[in-house]
Write a protein that holds these residues in place. Structure first.
Motif, mmCIF file in Angstrom:
data_model
loop_
_atom_site.group_PDB
_atom_site.id
_atom_site.type_symbol
_atom_site.label_atom_id
_atom_site.label_comp_id
_atom_site.label_asym_id
_atom_site.label_seq_id
_atom_site.Cartn_x
_atom_site.Cartn_y
_atom_site.Cartn_z
ATOM 1 N N ALA A 252 25.759 -20.007 56.608
ATOM 2 C CA ALA A 252 25.576 -20.416 57.992
ATOM 3 C C ALA A 252 25.876 -19.222 58.880
ATOM 4 O O ALA A 252 26.226 -18.145 58.394
ATOM 5 N N ASP A 253 25.761 -19.407 60.184
ATOM 6 C CA ASP A 253 25.970 -18.276 61.090
ATOM 7 C C ASP A 253 27.404 -17.771 61.058
ATOM 8 O O ASP A 253 27.650 -16.572 61.201
ATOM 9 N N ASP A 254 28.387 -18.679 60.855
ATOM 10 C CA ASP A 254 29.785 -18.264 60.939
ATOM 11 C C ASP A 254 30.532 -18.384 59.630
ATOM 12 O O ASP A 254 31.747 -18.175 59.597
ATOM 13 N N ALA A 255 29.868 -18.709 58.525
ATOM 14 C CA ALA A 255 30.556 -18.817 57.229
ATOM 15 C C ALA A 255 29.534 -18.672 56.113
ATOM 16 O O ALA A 255 28.357 -19.018 56.271
ATOM 17 N N VAL A 256 30.008 -18.160 54.981
ATOM 18 C CA VAL A 256 29.167 -18.055 53.790
ATOM 19 C C VAL A 256 29.941 -18.706 52.642
ATOM 20 O O VAL A 256 31.148 -18.492 52.492
ATOM 21 N N THR A 257 29.264 -19.531 51.870
ATOM 22 C CA THR A 257 29.878 -20.201 50.724
ATOM 23 C C THR A 257 29.427 -19.499 49.456
ATOM 24 O O THR A 257 28.223 -19.361 49.216
ATOM 25 N N VAL A 258 30.391 -19.047 48.673
ATOM 26 C CA VAL A 258 30.073 -18.316 47.447
ATOM 27 C C VAL A 258 30.613 -19.087 46.249
ATOM 28 O O VAL A 258 31.570 -19.864 46.358
ATOM 29 N N ARG A 259 29.975 -18.868 45.104
ATOM 30 C CA ARG A 259 30.295 -19.595 43.870
ATOM 31 C C ARG A 259 30.894 -18.622 42.862
ATOM 32 O O ARG A 259 30.216 -17.704 42.387
ATOM 33 N N LEU A 260 32.179 -18.815 42.557
ATOM 34 C CA LEU A 260 32.829 -17.979 41.548
ATOM 35 C C LEU A 260 32.435 -18.399 40.140
ATOM 36 O O LEU A 260 32.309 -17.563 39.249
ATOM 37 N N LEU A 261 32.288 -19.687 39.942
ATOM 38 C CA LEU A 261 31.824 -20.267 38.682
ATOM 39 C C LEU A 261 31.073 -21.543 39.024
ATOM 40 O O LEU A 261 31.338 -22.154 40.075
ATOM 41 N N PRO A 262 30.139 -21.985 38.191
ATOM 42 C CA PRO A 262 29.474 -23.261 38.469
ATOM 43 C C PRO A 262 30.500 -24.374 38.647
ATOM 44 O O PRO A 262 31.366 -24.590 37.796
ATOM 45 N N GLY A 263 30.435 -25.034 39.784
ATOM 46 C CA GLY A 263 31.387 -26.088 40.085
ATOM 47 C C GLY A 263 32.522 -25.661 40.981
ATOM 48 O O GLY A 263 33.303 -26.502 41.436
ATOM 49 N N LEU A 264 32.654 -24.368 41.266
ATOM 50 C CA LEU A 264 33.751 -23.872 42.109
ATOM 51 C C LEU A 264 33.172 -23.014 43.233
ATOM 52 O O LEU A 264 32.843 -21.839 43.036
ATOM 53 N N ASP A 265 33.050 -23.607 44.414
ATOM 54 C CA ASP A 265 32.539 -22.929 45.594
ATOM 55 C C ASP A 265 33.696 -22.650 46.556
ATOM 56 O O ASP A 265 34.610 -23.464 46.709
ATOM 57 N N VAL A 266 33.635 -21.499 47.214
ATOM 58 C CA VAL A 266 34.662 -21.095 48.171
ATOM 59 C C VAL A 266 33.974 -20.688 49.467
ATOM 60 O O VAL A 266 33.033 -19.887 49.448
ATOM 61 N N GLU A 267 34.434 -21.238 50.575
ATOM 62 C CA GLU A 267 33.868 -20.877 51.881
ATOM 63 C C GLU A 267 34.634 -19.693 52.456
ATOM 64 O O GLU A 267 35.866 -19.679 52.468
ATOM 65 N N VAL A 268 33.905 -18.694 52.933
ATOM 66 C CA VAL A 268 34.496 -17.486 53.512
ATOM 67 C C VAL A 268 34.051 -17.400 54.970
ATOM 68 O O VAL A 268 32.854 -17.384 55.266
ATOM 69 N N GLY A 269 35.019 -17.371 55.886
ATOM 70 C CA GLY A 269 34.701 -17.310 57.306
ATOM 71 C C GLY A 269 34.288 -15.924 57.749
ATOM 72 O O GLY A 269 34.481 -14.931 57.051
ATOM 73 N N ARG A 270 33.725 -15.852 58.945
ATOM 74 C CA ARG A 270 33.225 -14.591 59.494
ATOM 75 C C ARG A 270 34.314 -13.528 59.562
ATOM 76 O O ARG A 270 34.069 -12.349 59.288
ATOM 77 N N GLU A 271 35.569 -13.944 59.882
ATOM 78 C CA GLU A 271 36.622 -12.952 60.055
ATOM 79 C C GLU A 271 36.952 -12.234 58.757
ATOM 80 O O GLU A 271 37.541 -11.156 58.794
ATOM 81 N N ALA A 272 36.569 -12.819 57.607
ATOM 82 C CA ALA A 272 36.812 -12.179 56.320
ATOM 83 C C ALA A 272 35.582 -11.439 55.809
ATOM 84 O O ALA A 272 35.561 -10.993 54.663
ATOM 85 N N VAL A 273 34.574 -11.307 56.659
ATOM 86 C CA VAL A 273 33.322 -10.649 56.256
ATOM 87 C C VAL A 273 33.034 -9.431 57.113
ATOM 88 O O VAL A 273 32.723 -8.355 56.609
ATOM 89 N N THR A 274 33.124 -9.583 58.421
ATOM 90 C CA THR A 274 32.766 -8.481 59.310
ATOM 91 C C THR A 274 33.590 -8.561 60.580
ATOM 92 O O THR A 274 33.960 -9.662 61.029
ATOM 93 N N SER A 275 33.892 -7.421 61.163
ATOM 94 C CA SER A 275 34.613 -7.380 62.430
ATOM 95 C C SER A 275 33.666 -7.364 63.623
ATOM 96 O O SER A 275 34.114 -7.424 64.761
ATOM 97 N N ASN A 276 32.377 -7.288 63.362
ATOM 98 C CA ASN A 276 31.393 -7.283 64.440
ATOM 99 C C ASN A 276 31.087 -8.725 64.839
ATOM 100 O O ASN A 276 30.435 -9.463 64.098
ATOM 101 N N GLN A 277 31.584 -9.155 65.985
ATOM 102 C CA GLN A 277 31.420 -10.540 66.407
ATOM 103 C C GLN A 277 29.981 -10.902 66.734
ATOM 104 O O GLN A 277 29.649 -12.084 66.866
ATOM 105 N N LYS A 278 29.110 -9.920 66.843
ATOM 106 C CA LYS A 278 27.705 -10.209 67.122
ATOM 107 C C LYS A 278 26.899 -10.514 65.859
ATOM 108 O O LYS A 278 25.770 -10.975 65.933
ATOM 109 N N ASP A 279 27.497 -10.235 64.697
ATOM 110 C CA ASP A 279 26.799 -10.513 63.439
ATOM 111 C C ASP A 279 26.735 -12.019 63.185
ATOM 112 O O ASP A 279 27.709 -12.744 63.401
ATOM 113 N N THR A 280 25.595 -12.490 62.730
ATOM 114 C CA THR A 280 25.474 -13.845 62.210
ATOM 115 C C THR A 280 25.333 -13.736 60.695
ATOM 116 O O THR A 280 24.485 -13.006 60.197
ATOM 117 N N LEU A 281 26.169 -14.454 59.965
ATOM 118 C CA LEU A 281 26.193 -14.305 58.516
ATOM 119 C C LEU A 281 24.892 -14.744 57.871
ATOM 120 O O LEU A 281 24.544 -14.276 56.789
#
Length: 612
Positions: A252-281
């Motif tokens: 999504a624009d402010d979060a990305v959900t990644v899969r470490l293993l099938p069945g285990l998804d982790v949501e990562v917010g924008r602040e843990a991806v980029t410091s550029n507030q104009k970026d949309t994930l």
């Protein structure tokens, strides 16, 4: 025919028909549509159509039926008035005709969302293998979703072991211990995971073997079958601080959900991806791509993507079956264009040529007019119209001639439309190839942009670190003011000047603030947090940015645990706290009072310290 439907289906049957069903009439097509829309249908239905002007489909219905067996029904339908009767009953965007095929799952979600029943196109007999494999895959996935292929024990099934000889597409060939051959199907292993990420040549496997279909079911041997086993697998394979691989599951624009293993998804917010507030994930990631991230914590599971250096090698991903390959592999780097002659900065990225898509004609082909069609008709010969007097009435002769001309015109129209359809199909194939190329280029650009953004962040940290060390013999900034408060205000002003772009300074000025007695002492005495970090968060508070940063967790300070009253002074000011660090009892917090005139910074404390 009592008890039989028009397609030969037995009322109340508990398994699909054993052969391919052919739809020959409009009534049968209408009945098929009603059957697909019926609640309580027990199995998926594959509908493959015969294109106009052809007697047989482009796909292979017999191969599809042999592959799916008793897991799905296979239906063959011509493109004619029969398919129109089918379309009249079906909901919008769900019919099928013209040589295409479709699998209708048991779950009726496809009625409202036709994308859940994917339309598979075929444009010529050359597409036979492709559309056949696609429909088999779709049918087996629909059968799995319906619970028809759960691991089960039945008569004749045997526990067998063998060695993988190779993986070809969505199938793997296994030589069993008695030298018999078996196949492993991608659709019957881990949904959504390519088979070459599950099996490798030479791997020893053990599973349930069905002698009739010669399929080897390996699901009972899978190492990770739910979220609990996947979490345990991650904790065993990785340690906190490791760089690991993950698959993008959603974005999504402010979060990305990644899969470490099938069945285990982790949501990562924008602040843990980029410091550029104009970026949309959503512009930085594509679903299905593999990314490197750092494991920050395991309970709860937390990841960061903004502090992974290019030189760091990710830990190998776990295998889904014993002895198998890593289920994820690092993404191959995109090919780099030749370096420009002019020098560039370390964080610069060479330009990438945009994908060149096929260009549609500027003007659509002209449709044939009735006059065009009439010119193509054969000219009636007088001799052909000569009849013995009184043999055929003149009115009938005129009617026959009219019908002959109409039939010829209809045939000519169909010929023109068939030629145009062939051209459109070729055009569609070109566009599909161009879209695939554009998608690959976009993914490569996203990967390179993220790499450049990480490089920018690292260089910024290094620059600030170097600026802090200039003229410092022991790593401590040389004060420019004798008064500690003046020095602190100077550093806040410098941070604001460097951090806020020139175009935004008018909208984000520094609010008025004071420093409570003991605040500067708490900054100096509390270990585990840098002075630069405190100053940066102070600027975020004074410019109103902290309220919009999820990682700052701004909230009023309570006098104790959850439910305790908020801390308030007699003058009405409320004490607030903002996070300097996260996810531990020793995490540092900044306390400040929100007054009528501005801000009063109180102290820097630990997470579990509730004193204002």
């Amino acid at each position: 025919m009592t008890g039989l439907s028009g397609t030969g289906r037995v009322a109340g049957a508990v398994s699909p028909p054993t052969g391919v069903r052919r739809i020959r009439s409009e009534a049968e097509a209408s009945e098929l549509a009603h059957w697909l829309l019926m609640r309580g249908r027990r199995w998926p239905v594959v509908v493959l159509t015969i294109p106009g002007e052809y007697d047989e489909p482009f796909g292979d219905p017999d191969e599809i039926k042999a592959a799916v067996g008793d897991l799905a029904e296979v239906v063959l339908m011509p493109t004619s008035d029969v398919s129109w009767a089918f379309s009249r009953v079906m909901p919008p965007m769900t019919p099928v005709y013209g040589g295409a095929g479709r699998v209708y799952p048991v779950d009726h979600a496809w009625v409202a969302d036709p994308g859940r029943s994917r339309l598979r196109f075929a444009y010529s007999p050359h597409d036979r293998d492709r559309i056949t494999d696609q429909l088999i895959n779709d049918a087996l996935q629909a059968a799995m979703a319906a619970g028809l292929v759960e691991p089960r024990t039945r008569s004749g099934t045997q526990e067998r072991s063998g060695r993988v000889q190779g993986v070809i597409g969505s199938r793997a060939l296994v030589t069993l211990d008695d030298m018999a051959l078996a196949t492993v199907w991608e659709e019957l292993t881990v949904p959504g995971v390519a088979l070459d990420r599950v099996l490798a040549k030479g791997q020893q496997v053990c599973g349930s073997y069905d002698p009739d279909s010669r399929r080897l079911d390996l699901r009972a041997a899978l190492r990770f079958t739910d979220a609990a086993t996947a979490r345990a697998g991650v904790e065993k394979a990785y340690g906190v601080g490791d760089v690991v691989l993950a698959e993008v599951a959603a974005v999504a624009d402010d979060a990305v959900t990644v899969r470490l293993l099938p069945g285990l998804d982790v949501e990562v917010g924008r602040e843990a991806v980029t410091s550029n507030q104009k970026d949309t994930l959503s512009g930085l990631f594509s679903v299905g791509e593999t990314v490197a991230c750092r494991l920050v914590a395991v309970d709860p599971m937390r990841l960061r993507l903004d502090d992974v250096d290019d030189e760091e090698v990710p830990k190998p991903a776990p295998s889904l079956l014993p002895g198998g390959p890593p289920w994820l592999r690092p993404t191959e780097p995109a090919p780099q264009p030749p370096a420009a002659a002019a020098p560039s900065s370390p964080a610069s990225v060479p330009p990438v040529a945009a994908p060149r898509l096929p260009v549609a004609p500027a003007v659509a082909p002209r449709q044939p007019t009735p006059l065009d069609l009439a010119r193509r008709l054969p000219t009636p010969q007088p001799a052909a119209m000569a009849r013995p007097a009184g043999a055929v009435p003149a009115a009938d002769q005129a009617r026959v001639l009219q019908l002959t001309n109409e039939l010829a015109a209809e045939r000519a129209t169909r010929k023109v439309l068939a030629d145009e359809l062939a051209g459109l199909r070729a055009r569609a194939a070109e566009l599909e190839a161009g879209l695939a190329q554009a998608t690959r280029s976009i993914e490569q650009l996203q990967t390179r942009y993220r790499g450049a953004d990480l490089a920018r962040q690292r260089l910024g940290k290094e620059l600030r670190s170097m600026q802090g060390r200039v003229g410092q013999p022991a790593g401590t900034p040389e004060p420019l003011f004798l008064d500690p408060e003046e020095q602190f205000r100077y550093e806040v002003s410098c941070e604001w000047a460097q951090r806020i772009p020139a175009a935004e300074k008018a909208d984000k000025p520094l609010a008025a603030y004071t420093l409570a007695p003991g605040f500067l002492d708490s900054v100096e005495q509390l270990e585990g947090i840098s002075r630069a970090k405190v100053i940066a968060v102070v600027v975020e508070v004074l410019t109103g940015q902290a309220q919009h940063l999820a990682g700052r967790d701004v909230h009023p300070l309570r006098s104790g645990d959850a439910g305790s009253p908020y801390v308030r002074r007699p003058d009405g000011a409320i004490c607030w706290r903002v996070a300097l660090q996260r996810e531990s009892a020793a995490a540092r917090r900044l306390h400040y009072w929100r007054t009528h005139d501005g801000y009063e910074f109180s102290r820097v404390a630990l997470h579990d310290d509730y004193r204002p």
